[in-house]
Design a protein around this motif. Structure first.
Motif, PDB file in Angstrom:
ATOM      1  N   LEU A  38      -5.304  -0.892  13.921  1.00 39.64           N
ATOM      2  CA  LEU A  38      -6.331  -0.020  13.196  1.00 39.64           C
ATOM      3  C   LEU A  38      -7.569  -0.727  13.321  1.00 39.64           C
ATOM      4  O   LEU A  38      -8.562  -0.252  12.526  1.00 39.64           O
ATOM      5  CB  LEU A  38      -5.770   0.064  11.926  1.00 39.64           C
ATOM      6  CG  LEU A  38      -4.474   1.052  11.718  1.00 39.64           C
ATOM      7  CD1 LEU A  38      -4.051   1.031  10.423  1.00 39.64           C
ATOM      8  CD2 LEU A  38      -4.591   2.453  12.361  1.00 39.64           C
ATOM      9  N   GLY A  39      -7.712  -2.141  13.918  1.00 40.54           N
ATOM     10  CA  GLY A  39      -8.930  -2.712  13.866  1.00 40.54           C
ATOM     11  C   GLY A  39      -8.726  -4.032  12.804  1.00 40.54           C
ATOM     12  O   GLY A  39      -8.052  -3.928  12.091  1.00 40.54           O
ATOM     13  N   THR A  40     -10.016  -4.509  13.121  1.00 44.86           N
ATOM     14  CA  THR A  40     -10.201  -5.546  12.078  1.00 44.86           C
ATOM     15  C   THR A  40     -10.440  -5.314  10.841  1.00 44.86           C
ATOM     16  O   THR A  40     -11.353  -4.429  10.623  1.00 44.86           O
ATOM     17  CB  THR A  40     -11.214  -6.599  12.538  1.00 44.86           C
ATOM     18  OG1 THR A  40     -10.989  -6.972  13.740  1.00 44.86           O
ATOM     19  CG2 THR A  40     -11.539  -7.794  11.741  1.00 44.86           C
ATOM     20  N   LEU A  41      -9.796  -5.850   9.746  1.00 45.53           N
ATOM     21  CA  LEU A  41     -10.113  -5.142   8.384  1.00 45.53           C
ATOM     22  C   LEU A  41     -10.432  -6.597   7.483  1.00 45.53           C
ATOM     23  O   LEU A  41      -9.547  -7.466   7.547  1.00 45.53           O
ATOM     24  CB  LEU A  41      -8.910  -4.384   7.837  1.00 45.53           C
ATOM     25  CG  LEU A  41      -9.101  -4.097   6.264  1.00 45.53           C
ATOM     26  CD1 LEU A  41      -9.961  -3.018   5.987  1.00 45.53           C
ATOM     27  CD2 LEU A  41      -7.605  -3.393   5.713  1.00 45.53           C
ATOM     28  N   SER A  42     -11.371  -6.333   6.760  1.00 43.61           N
ATOM     29  CA  SER A  42     -12.053  -7.533   5.855  1.00 43.61           C
ATOM     30  C   SER A  42     -11.675  -7.133   4.392  1.00 43.61           C
ATOM     31  O   SER A  42     -12.048  -6.127   4.084  1.00 43.61           O
ATOM     32  CB  SER A  42     -13.376  -7.953   6.227  1.00 43.61           C
ATOM     33  OG  SER A  42     -13.809  -8.906   5.212  1.00 43.61           O
ATOM     34  N   SER A  62      -3.307  -4.165   9.236  1.00 47.44           N
ATOM     35  CA  SER A  62      -4.079  -3.498  10.107  1.00 47.44           C
ATOM     36  C   SER A  62      -4.282  -3.642  11.562  1.00 47.44           C
ATOM     37  O   SER A  62      -4.081  -2.995  12.597  1.00 47.44           O
ATOM     38  CB  SER A  62      -5.326  -3.669   9.511  1.00 47.44           C
ATOM     39  OG  SER A  62      -6.388  -2.983  10.137  1.00 47.44           O
ATOM     40  N   ASP A  63      -3.964  -5.008  11.986  1.00 49.52           N
ATOM     41  CA  ASP A  63      -4.095  -5.543  13.080  1.00 49.52           C
ATOM     42  C   ASP A  63      -3.042  -5.358  13.851  1.00 49.52           C
ATOM     43  O   ASP A  63      -2.950  -4.735  14.887  1.00 49.52           O
ATOM     44  CB  ASP A  63      -4.346  -6.807  13.364  1.00 49.52           C
ATOM     45  CG  ASP A  63      -4.565  -7.438  14.508  1.00 49.52           C
ATOM     46  OD1 ASP A  63      -5.490  -7.209  15.187  1.00 49.52           O
ATOM     47  OD2 ASP A  63      -3.794  -8.551  14.858  1.00 49.52           O
ATOM     48  N   ALA A  64      -1.712  -5.348  13.130  1.00 54.46           N
ATOM     49  CA  ALA A  64      -0.428  -5.184  13.632  1.00 54.46           C
ATOM     50  C   ALA A  64      -0.160  -3.562  14.221  1.00 54.46           C
ATOM     51  O   ALA A  64       0.401  -3.265  15.064  1.00 54.46           O
ATOM     52  CB  ALA A  64       0.696  -5.367  12.805  1.00 54.46           C
ATOM     53  N   LEU A  65      -1.018  -2.655  13.344  1.00 58.59           N
ATOM     54  CA  LEU A  65      -0.803  -1.324  13.559  1.00 58.59           C
ATOM     55  C   LEU A  65      -2.081  -0.730  14.498  1.00 58.59           C
ATOM     56  O   LEU A  65      -1.877   0.489  14.801  1.00 58.59           O
ATOM     57  CB  LEU A  65      -1.152  -0.548  12.063  1.00 58.59           C
ATOM     58  CG  LEU A  65       0.426  -0.758  11.246  1.00 58.59           C
ATOM     59  CD1 LEU A  65       0.033  -0.025   9.955  1.00 58.59           C
ATOM     60  CD2 LEU A  65       1.679  -0.320  11.844  1.00 58.59           C
TER      61      LEU A  65
END
Length: 620
Positions: free
Chosen positions: A345-349, A340-343
């Motif tokens: 798309l923001g922080t994903l938990s 998600s971070d590489a694309l």
């Protein structure tokens, strides 16, 4: 081989000398070594000075190299019955893996880098690591991680030989099972440490580094089952080779996650991108090469043998697929934040809300297949002949599960509680059918059968205890002043107050909690809050009253002022059986790996080979 065996011995001696030198530097307070100055202190007890050797990145890598050198030496010494060309290729692959880690140390992670002038004192070992369980956790975990390199080497050697018959699977089985057993103990020890040390009272958080060890364990479990089919029937050759590659791939991936800093974890060693890139490049070269070799050889691995849908081979295949799906679920959830971070798309938990329900999707049918598949035969399942046994074991499991749930704990569980209890007890009962039948017929029980039975029983105990823990744990946090109580079911926790505490390299406070059950005092707990001087880090030390059927848990939280403290109280039924089951699994693996028939060069004609731990349609 005239070169390889002495080279393996020399590598072990030299890496042992390096590890010994590093241990001596820690024990003798040699703060002219930067790594020692960064991870030790003159007030650190001797046991933790030794454990500090693998308490951070550089030293843990030396430990990894030493364990790899030990595995390589063991293969060199115990490969006398293998064909000389095959043994040479196995040691050659292990040599390539060793070379990669030696280069990694020399280029990016020198543990002997000097600090001139020497520091007056060290910065101390991370207080989180100053615990006996976590001091032993890395060596056991690494022994399992690195042990899968042996299975990987055997698979690559078989593909290089172009001879992938049943014999190579037999040679590989004890090494793989031994590595799996060590990994099982390592994971269980880490879980136990998290339970009593971190203060939150949990035992599995789906942390990225926990998952990094769990993924190779799942693939390794599938591998030891698939090896049994390849050994017994000559089937699943391509699948078994792929699992051997994937098991070691997951070990290297775990190393990358721990040391690169790409994922945040309380267990991470480093956040150095250059180190992460080196491991990633090494992963691409080693695993990419193995997969290329697999793509070349796999189309040739066809077997004319067949089996019925209800045969043991089918159950093993289904369970293998479900295990790989489970590993894929963990893999996806672990790497989702990174992707998600590489694309952008923001922080994903990703936490328990994802892992718990999705992981159960393949695991529940897998456990059901365990209970049925244990009774099936090779090639022709003849499961219809076992209908009476299946019905009786299921009926007894259902009766015992309902008696346990509604008799001992009451109906206030979750909707999956009866399912988990029935499956756990059913697995235990089904595991006992074959050995009891053999003993009744006065047949001998080979170690492989004994190991299989122990591992299956352990699996049933694990499922049952985990079901009870997750269904009937009660907990509560409360702010208490001295003399005040909190109620937790039939238990009451009375906070008596605190007193000063001083240790060898920390100070703090110790609380006193009196525990009552139905108004009668049943115990006293002394949770602690420690402040480690050098790093100024505060640690929570829970206190646990361990009983045969439950744990009474108390942890001291924050000082809320005016004499009030936050107190966490928990009652966890059967929690210790979770770790006992893991130890029994490892014991089953050790017993099965010691079966002398695995050490024979070839199988004698008409020799029956019983499957290893957790193989009869099951997974440990």
């Amino acid at each position: 081989m005239a070169v390889a065996r002495p080279a393996a011995a020399a590598q072990f001696v030299l890496v042992s000398a390096a590890l010994g030198a590093l241990i001596y530097a820690f024990v003798s307070f040699d703060f002219s070594v930067l790594y020692v100055a960064s991870n030790s202190n003159s007030a650190l007890p001797t046991f933790y000075r030794v454990a500090a050797v693998w308490g951070a990145h550089e030293g843990s890598l030396v430990l990894w190299q030493w364990i790899l050198a030990l595995w390589t030496l063991a293969v060199a010494l115990l490969s006398g019955r293998l064909p000389i060309t095959f043994a040479a290729r196995v040691l050659g692959v292990l040599g390539i893996v060793s070379l990669g880690f030696h280069l990694f140390t020399l280029v990016t992670s020198n543990p002997f880098e000097r600090l001139l002038p020497p520091a007056f004192d060290g910065r101390d070992l991370n207080p989180v690591l100053q615990d006996p369980a976590l001091a032993l956790h890395p060596p056991l975990l690494y022994t399992g991680y690195v042990g899968f390199a042996v299975a990987f080497a055997f698979a690559c050697a078989a593909m290089l030989e172009g001879k992938m018959d049943q014999t190579w699977a037999r040679w590989t089985r004890p090494w793989t099972t031994a590595a799996w057993a060590f990994l099982t103990i390592g994971i269980a020890l880490g879980s136990w440490w998290a339970y009593y040390e971190l203060g939150w009272g949990g035992y599995w958080f789906w942390d990225p580094v926990e998952n990094a060890s769990f993924m190779p364990w799942l693939i390794g479990t599938a591998l030891i089952h698939s090896l049994a089919v390849t050994d017994k029937r000559g089937l699943f050759k391509a699948w078994t080779l792929l699992l051997a590659i994937l098991a070691f791939s997951m070990s290297l991936l775990g190393t990358f996650l721990v040391r690169s800093g790409v994922l945040v974890s309380v267990h991470s060693f480093a956040a150095d991108p250059s180190r992460g890139m080196f491991i990633l490049a090494f992963l691409v070269v080693v695993i990419g090469g193995a997969l290329s070799l697999y793509a070349w050889r796999a189309p040739l691995l066809r077997s004319p043998a067949g089996f019925e849908l209800t045969a043991r081979e089918s159950f093993l295949l289904f369970n293998n697929v479900l295990l790989v799906i489970a590993a894929t679920v963990v893999f996806g959830g672990t790497l989702a934040p990174l992707i998600s971070d590489a694309l952008g798309l923001g922080t994903l938990s990703v936490g328990t809300q994802y892992f718990n329900p999705t992981f159960l999707l393949p695991i529940i049918p897998l456990l059901a297949l365990v209970s049925v598949g244990i009774h099936s035969n090779w090639k022709r399942g003849r499961i219809g002949d076992k209908t009476r046994v299946l019905v009786r074991t299921f009926a007894l499991a259902l009766a015992l599960a309902l008696a346990l749930i509604y008799g001992a704990y009451g109906p206030a569980g979750k909707w999956l509680t009866p399912v988990g209890a029935v499956l756990g007890i059913w697995i235990i009962l089904s595991s006992l059918v074959d050995p009891i039948d053999r003993l009744r017929r006065k047949m001998t029980l080979p170690r492989s059968v004994v190991g299989m039975t122990i591992a299956h029983i352990a699996l049933g105990v694990f499922v049952l205890s985990l079901t009870v823990v997750e269904s009937y744990t009660i907990e509560r946090d409360a702010a208490l002043r001295p003399g005040e109580s909190l109620q937790l079911g039939r238990y009451a926790y009375r906070f008596e107050g605190i007193e000063p505490l001083e240790g060898p390299n920390y100070d703090g406070v110790r609380g006193e909690v009196t525990v009552f059950r139905d108004g009668k005092q049943v115990g006293r707990l002394f949770p602690e809050k420690r402040n480690y001087w050098v790093q100024g880090q505060v640690m929570t030390e829970a206190d646990i009253d361990t009983r045969w059927n439950k744990n009474v848990f108390a942890a001291l939280g924050e000082d809320l002022g005016a004499g009030s403290w936050s107190v966490r109280a928990q009652i966890r039924p059967l929690i210790d059986y979770v770790w006992l089951a893991a130890l029994l699994m490892a014991l089953g693996g050790a017993v099965a790996a010691s079966d002398r028939r695995y050490r024979l060069a070839t199988r004698t004609e008409n020799e029956p080979l019983d499957v290893g731990p957790g193989v009869e349609g099951a997974t440990s």
